[in-house]
Design an enzyme around this catalytic site. Sequence first.
Site, short mmCIF file in Angstrom:
data_model
loop_
_atom_site.label_atom_id
_atom_site.label_comp_id
_atom_site.label_asym_id
_atom_site.label_seq_id
_atom_site.Cartn_x
_atom_site.Cartn_y
_atom_site.Cartn_z
N HIS A 219 0.82 -1.21 0.00
CA HIS A 219 0.00 0.00 0.00
C HIS A 219 0.86 1.26 0.00
CE1 HIS A 219 0.34 -1.04 4.38
NE2 HIS A 219 0.44 0.27 4.54
N ASP A 249 0.51 -7.71 0.09
CA ASP A 249 0.73 -6.30 0.39
C ASP A 249 2.25 -6.06 0.37
OD1 ASP A 249 0.71 -3.71 1.23
OD2 ASP A 249 -0.17 -4.09 3.20
N GLY A 336 2.42 4.26 11.36
CA GLY A 336 3.83 4.59 11.16
C GLY A 336 4.72 3.38 11.10
N SER A 338 4.10 0.47 9.05
CA SER A 338 3.94 -0.36 7.86
C SER A 338 5.25 -0.52 7.08
CB SER A 338 2.90 0.21 6.92
OG SER A 338 1.63 -0.27 7.22
N SER A 354 1.96 -5.02 7.52
CA SER A 354 0.87 -4.63 6.63
C SER A 354 -0.12 -3.74 7.35
CB SER A 354 0.17 -5.87 6.08
OG SER A 354 -0.96 -5.51 5.30
#
Length: 462
Positions: A219, A249, A336, A338, A354
């Site tokens: 993402h 992801d 913060g 990911s 993720s």
Amino acid sequence: MSHKRIPKRKAAIAVGGVAALGAAAFLLPMANASQDNASGATATAPKTLKSATDASDLATQLQGLLGQAFAGSYYDSGKQQLVVNVINGSDNIVVQAEKAGAVVRQVQNSNSELAAVAGTLKTKATIPGTAWAVDPKTNKVVVTADSTVTGTKWDTLESTVQGLGSNMATLKKSSGTFKPLVSGGDAIFSQVADGTVRCSLGFNVTASDGSPAFLTAGHCGVAAKDWSDSETGQPIATVDQAQFPGNGDFSLVKYNDATTQAPSEVNIGNGQTVAINQAVDATVGETVFRMGSTTGLHDGQVTGLDATVNFQSETDPNGVDTVTGLIQTNVCAEAGDSGGSLFTQDGGAVGMTSGGSGDCTSGGETFFQPVTTALQATGATLGDAGAGAGAGDAGATADPSATAGDENGAGDQAGGDQVGGTADPSATAGDQSGAGDETGTGDQSGTGDQSGTGVNDGSSSH
């Protein structure tokens, strides 16, 4: 390629898992990777597996050996043994598994039956704020609903789970809200029309064309194409591939400078690093460590595999972003984190952050993209794209005599004692409450807005 030190500007982004913010305060035990079989043990005595990698390797071996009779496995950390589920196991199958060194348990539900349960949930209960994963400890699919699943949505989910049968699935509530999280490890930034997008570097890799690159959350790669190692700096890496939502992801991001040296290690600050030597599959029950630039270093256990998570869509108020094939854990994370590194104590790369629910005060569920799947999909390989020293001054390994620290403040590196390849195995977790402030935004409570609007004065955290 020469072993030159990485320029400081590049160093901040070059090492997967640098703790730019947050205070980690416990040591990562150094694993003994050997399998300890006492002298004189019988051929069927379960092996003592002191390494998470050993447990994963044995599970993979048994899955191939047992075929359709294999119904999942998990690591019993207390006994340091691998427990293997078998269905309709003949005496020969049980003997084979025991000779390989596992504890054998007869169960009712096969892998294919549990996969069918997940298929039914996908058809009837793809509701934002829900997730499900196979739990080999219970031999069921565990379905989780976050705090947003109420009213008719909850009724639909509950009736669907009940219709599966009590022996197939269980339902539980989470107090938080499932959302993509951004940062973790090295903070990386991208400027978009509506502000700054912030994510994190996971692991350095070598792309299929031989160029230096890194993996991060998908993402993040969908949100922005060009990435910098500072909030106002020039781009130094460009997204090559990105997958989100759907079957994963993950993003592969190539460094713009082909001479960038990107060591295969997690730099957790304070001059200490953990060498990453291989990509490993997660095993339920094993202890894993997550590095995040918001919350620092935290550990926990893998609780489920092949998880499906239904995030509320950030572009469609009535939509859902479904991601499959994830690892479920009880390791905490916050906005913060990911893209950050999930790894084992013996240097195995497991996943990239993720999303999840909860925080590092109350806990919660967190989901990770498996590294092995990302590598296979992108064609990249784990390891240096040119060996070199650590980032900046953070090339040294941890002092084995170090003890847990108590530095909770922000800074360029995480305070307190960090993990390292030779850290004291007797060290215990300390205070990890200190979130950093590298972006100058303080509290990073963003909802993972991929448009870059987010919170914090136009800076979004994924």
